[in-house]
Design an enzyme around this catalytic site. Structure first.
Site, short mmCIF file in Angstrom:
data_model
loop_
_atom_site.label_atom_id
_atom_site.label_comp_id
_atom_site.label_asym_id
_atom_site.label_seq_id
_atom_site.Cartn_x
_atom_site.Cartn_y
_atom_site.Cartn_z
N ARG A 61 0.87 -1.18 0.00
CA ARG A 61 0.00 0.00 0.00
C ARG A 61 0.91 1.22 0.00
NH1 ARG A 61 -5.27 1.67 3.47
NH2 ARG A 61 -6.11 0.20 1.96
N HIS A 113 -7.48 0.47 -6.40
CA HIS A 113 -7.65 -0.34 -5.19
C HIS A 113 -8.34 -1.65 -5.59
CE1 HIS A 113 -7.85 -1.37 -1.10
NE2 HIS A 113 -8.71 -0.49 -0.63
N1 CP Z 1 -11.32 0.01 2.49
C1 CP Z 1 -10.02 -0.05 2.90
O1 CP Z 1 -9.10 -0.38 2.16
O2 CP Z 1 -9.83 0.25 4.21
P1 CP Z 1 -8.46 0.47 4.97
O3 CP Z 1 -7.89 1.78 4.50
O4 CP Z 1 -8.83 0.50 6.41
O5 CP Z 1 -7.53 -0.65 4.63
N1 NVA Z 2 -9.95 6.70 -1.52
C1 NVA Z 2 -9.56 6.33 -0.18
C2 NVA Z 2 -9.78 4.87 0.04
C3 NVA Z 2 -9.41 4.36 1.40
C4 NVA Z 2 -9.64 2.90 1.54
C5 NVA Z 2 -8.11 6.72 0.05
O1 NVA Z 2 -7.29 6.52 -0.85
O2 NVA Z 2 -7.82 7.24 1.12
#
Ligand code: CP
Ligand code: NVA
Length: 304
Positions: free
Chosen positions: A101, A128
């Site tokens: 990430r 994502h």
């Molecule tokens: N939806 C999602 O990816 O949540 P987190 O940022 O908590 O991992």
């Molecule tokens: N669009 C959001 C998603 C978090 C899961 C972000 O990138 O912060």
């Protein structure tokens, strides 16, 4: 040859359906899979915060008999200038798979080019994929067949929106992406999937008109207005997006049977009203749970 999971656009529709079927099977009989990744180690490089992605991967690998090593933003020599290529080559000698990430999507692509182990995208500024695939699993549970359904995404044309666009086209769903002017998905991104959408006779609508975008929707989806890394734009974004919140009135513009979806974390009173996210149409916690089952399927497909 190792395989990565970096963008849904890299997978065929067939593969996606296989992965979804496999996730359903794992969800139904988790015990049947409890030693399937025994002795395997998953690295987890997280440069951004996470509740769902981090915990569901860590629990997932544990449930499959393997183990996870969490690597926060300051844990690796990467933070002191070691190259992505060297890091990828070294970690490939220890680990069996890696979740990343981070901010720049290019960094994940570069890592994968130099790694000899599967690389899974746990969110970048571009997309994502784990989220969107878990969302397809959730919709499948709810509606049975995905083909011909319509998802309306209301909000920022961000990483989640991009992956939903790819996911919907792959599974045969129509999608409308409704954002304020200047915050819609890039045309180049739409172009990446347009041919496939046309071949499947699917509608992709990109609009700023809420009523138009929501008409006939089976699912209404939103995400935060300010994604991680854009915090300094927060005040401005609250102004820009204030008419793009999912409220009861907005839900009424979709089908009466429409479900409400959100990848979480959510901000009640901003992108969604409490009455909607805590109401009967909301399936947000099923989405969160399905991250676990779906990612177990992904790890098994890539790491076994
Ligand atoms: N939806 C999602 O990816 O949540 P987190 O940022 O908590 O991992
Ligand atoms: N669009 C959001 C998603 C978090 C899961 C972000 O990138 O912060």
């Amino acid at each position: 040859m190792k395989k990565d999971f970096i963008s849904l656009n890299d997978l065929s529709s067939e593969e996606i359906h296989q992965w979804l079927d496999f996730a359903r099977q794992i969800k139904q009989s988790p015990k049947d899979f409890k030693s399937t990744l025994e002795g395997k180690t998953l690295g987890m490089i997280f440069k951004k915060k996470s509740t769902r992605t981090r915990i569901s991967f860590e629990v997932g690998i544990t449930q499959l008999g393997g183990s996870g090593i969490f690597l926060g933003p300051d844990d690796l020599q990467l933070s002191r200038g070691e190259t992505i290529a060297d890091t990828a080559k070294v970690l490939s000698r220890y680990l069996d798979g890696i979740v990343i990430r981070t901010y720049s999507h290019k960094d994940v692509v570069e890592f994968a080019q130099h790694a000899t182990i599967p690389v899974i995208n746990g969110l970048t500024d571009f997309n994502h994929p784990c989220q969107a695939l878990a969302d397809m699993l959730t919709l499948q549970e709810r509606f049975g067949n995905l083909k011909g359904l319509k998802l309306a995404y209301l909000g920022d044309g961000n990483n989640v929106a991009v992956s939903l666009l790819f996911a919907c086209v792959k599974v045969g769903m129509n999608i409308s992406l409704i954002s304020p002017p200047g915050y819609t998905i890039d045309e180049e991104v739409q172009a990446m999937i347009q041919n496939e959408a046309e071949a499947k006779k699917l509608n992709i609508t990109i609009t700023s008109n809420i009523q138009q975008g929501l008409a006939g929707a089976d699912a209404v989806y939103t995400d935060v207005w300010t994604s991680m890394g854009k915090e300094e734009e927060d005040a401005h974004r609250k102004q820009v997006f204030k008419n793009y919140a999912v409220t009861d009135q907005v839900m009424a513009a979709a089908k009466p049977s429409a479900v409400f979806m959100h990848c979480l974390p959510a901000h009640r009173g901003e992108e969604v009203s409490a009455s909607v996210i805590d109401g009967a149409a909301s399936i947000v916690f099923d989405q969160a749970e399905n991250r676990l089952h779906l990612q177990k399927a992904v790890m098994l497909k890539l790491m076994r």
